[in-house]
Enzyme design. Sequence first.
Site, PDB file in Angstrom:
ATOM      1  N   TYR A  48       0.854  -1.176   0.000  1.00 15.04           N
ATOM      2  CA  TYR A  48       0.000   0.000   0.000  1.00 15.04           C
ATOM      3  C   TYR A  48       0.895   1.232   0.000  1.00 15.04           C
ATOM      4  CZ  TYR A  48      -3.521   3.368   1.546  1.00 15.04           C
ATOM      5  OH  TYR A  48      -4.356   4.461   1.636  1.00 15.04           O
ATOM      6  N   ASP A  62      -0.813  15.272   6.834  1.00 20.15           N
ATOM      7  CA  ASP A  62      -1.695  14.709   5.796  1.00 20.15           C
ATOM      8  C   ASP A  62      -2.939  15.584   5.666  1.00 20.15           C
ATOM      9  OD1 ASP A  62      -2.884  12.919   4.018  1.00 20.15           O
ATOM     10  OD2 ASP A  62      -3.530  11.540   5.586  1.00 20.15           O
ATOM     11  N   ASP A  89      -2.979   5.525  -2.573  1.00 15.52           N
ATOM     12  CA  ASP A  89      -3.945   6.475  -2.016  1.00 15.52           C
ATOM     13  C   ASP A  89      -3.945   7.728  -2.895  1.00 15.52           C
ATOM     14  OD1 ASP A  89      -5.284   8.310  -0.438  1.00 15.52           O
ATOM     15  OD2 ASP A  89      -4.050   7.981   1.352  1.00 15.52           O
ATOM     16  N   ASP A  91      -6.085  10.140  -2.573  1.00 15.30           N
ATOM     17  CA  ASP A  91      -6.777  11.205  -1.831  1.00 15.30           C
ATOM     18  C   ASP A  91      -8.088  11.593  -2.528  1.00 15.30           C
ATOM     19  OD1 ASP A  91      -4.939  11.237   0.220  1.00 15.30           O
ATOM     20  OD2 ASP A  91      -3.808  12.930  -0.548  1.00 15.30           O
ATOM     21  N   HIS A 116      -7.257   4.407  -4.709  1.00 18.12           N
ATOM     22  CA  HIS A 116      -8.554   4.775  -4.142  1.00 18.12           C
ATOM     23  C   HIS A 116      -8.725   6.274  -4.123  1.00 18.12           C
ATOM     24  CE1 HIS A 116      -7.044   5.774  -0.053  1.00 18.12           C
ATOM     25  NE2 HIS A 116      -6.365   4.659  -0.063  1.00 18.12           N
ATOM     26  N   GLU A 118     -11.413   9.401  -2.697  1.00 12.82           N
ATOM     27  CA  GLU A 118     -12.323   9.565  -1.566  1.00 12.82           C
ATOM     28  C   GLU A 118     -13.269  10.751  -1.736  1.00 12.82           C
ATOM     29  OE1 GLU A 118      -8.961   9.952   0.978  1.00 12.82           O
ATOM     30  OE2 GLU A 118      -9.467  12.000   1.575  1.00 12.82           O
ATOM     31  N   CYS A 126      -6.618  13.470   7.415  1.00 13.68           N
ATOM     32  CA  CYS A 126      -6.625  12.061   7.815  1.00 13.68           C
ATOM     33  C   CYS A 126      -8.048  11.657   8.180  1.00 13.68           C
ATOM     34  CB  CYS A 126      -5.691  11.857   9.000  1.00 13.68           C
ATOM     35  SG  CYS A 126      -5.986  10.316   9.875  1.00 13.68           S
ATOM     36  N   ARG A 161     -13.387   5.319  -1.815  1.00 16.23           N
ATOM     37  CA  ARG A 161     -13.358   5.450  -0.349  1.00 16.23           C
ATOM     38  C   ARG A 161     -14.445   6.431   0.050  1.00 16.23           C
ATOM     39  NH1 ARG A 161      -8.295   7.544   3.477  1.00 16.23           N
ATOM     40  NH2 ARG A 161      -9.473   9.137   4.588  1.00 16.23           N
ATOM     41  N   GLU A 191     -14.175   4.247   5.403  1.00 19.59           N
ATOM     42  CA  GLU A 191     -13.160   4.746   6.337  1.00 19.59           C
ATOM     43  C   GLU A 191     -13.711   4.900   7.747  1.00 19.59           C
ATOM     44  OE1 GLU A 191     -10.297   4.916   7.165  1.00 19.59           O
ATOM     45  OE2 GLU A 191      -9.284   6.840   6.871  1.00 19.59           O
ATOM     46  N   ASN A 212      -9.100  -0.623   7.036  1.00 21.02           N
ATOM     47  CA  ASN A 212      -7.920   0.191   7.323  1.00 21.02           C
ATOM     48  C   ASN A 212      -7.509  -0.010   8.786  1.00 21.02           C
ATOM     49  OD1 ASN A 212      -6.015   2.209   7.637  1.00 21.02           O
ATOM     50  ND2 ASN A 212      -7.439   3.912   7.327  1.00 21.02           N
TER      51      ASN A 212
END
Length: 301
Positions: A48, A62, A89, A91, A116, A118, A126, A161, A191, A212
Amino acid sequence: MLYSTLTPSAKRRALRARLRSGELLELPGAFNPLAARLIQDKGFDGVYVSGAVVAADLGLPDVGLTTLTEVATRAGQIARMTDLPALVDADTGFGEAMSMARTVQTLEDAGVAGLHVEDQVNPKRCGHLDGKQVVDDVVALQRVRAAVGARRDPDLLVMARTDARGVLGLDAAVDRARALVDAGADALFPEALTGLDEYERFAALGVPVLANMTEFGKTTLYTRDQLRDAGVAVVIYPVSLLRVAMGAAERALDALRAEGSLASQVPAMQTRARLYELLDYAGYAGFDDGVARAAGDPSAP
Ligand SMILES: C[C@](O)(C(=O)O)[C@H](CC(=O)O)C(=O)O
Ligand SMILES: [Mg+2]
């Protein structure tokens, strides 16, 4: 020696086949390409590439500060160093529909097996922090449609996500997830869930679901057996190896300060021999020797 000899499309097909097998796939976060080598050596199913780790690696929080170029560069460096599929990721996609399309094609070029995207508002944060917000259904669905429509390799896994669980509640998050699947998402990443029964709700939607297992977050650290029984298909340990490595680095620096030498820390260190094994020093030497012999170099072994 050097990079993986598997093509990105072969890794994507392998990831899809493994997902169809019904096994639980375990993907530790690779905080650098060498860590990806270690993850492969230990027999995991994939690596990942965490947005939080790419940011932390640059000394940044983040909170949506990293750029597509930074993430794609790091993802590419990691993906090429392992035969395992890499899930990255992406984002919020670094912008809306058109930018999302570019993000997908750029990450595809970087050689990842999946990504992914989101539904947080920009700037994202985060998923385990309070105060995050999600976009409305229209924007969320546009992001996924753009991502799915932009990929050139149909085997690239596009995972949606949703951060809606902590913002809108479980029922709304399940409704959002169903709509994301209808929009073409191949898999789901719900998430910050707070119970195993919650994974079951998402797993019932009929596509692979990711759990996760990030530490110090809102989700209990379930075992692989618990997650498998709850219908989870993929588990990530996104920041874990960075936390472990940084914890060890802190302890070593404290010892150096206190003791004036790192001698007491050597037993905890990866040895030179093990590092060289992971880096395949022997493979490089063999290559050089082989080339020299083939070229008629009289000093070749
Ligand atoms: C999975 C995640 O998106 C990541 O970037 O690794 C983070 C992990 C974390 O901050 O612990 C997340 O938002 O959960
Ligand atoms: Mg992230």
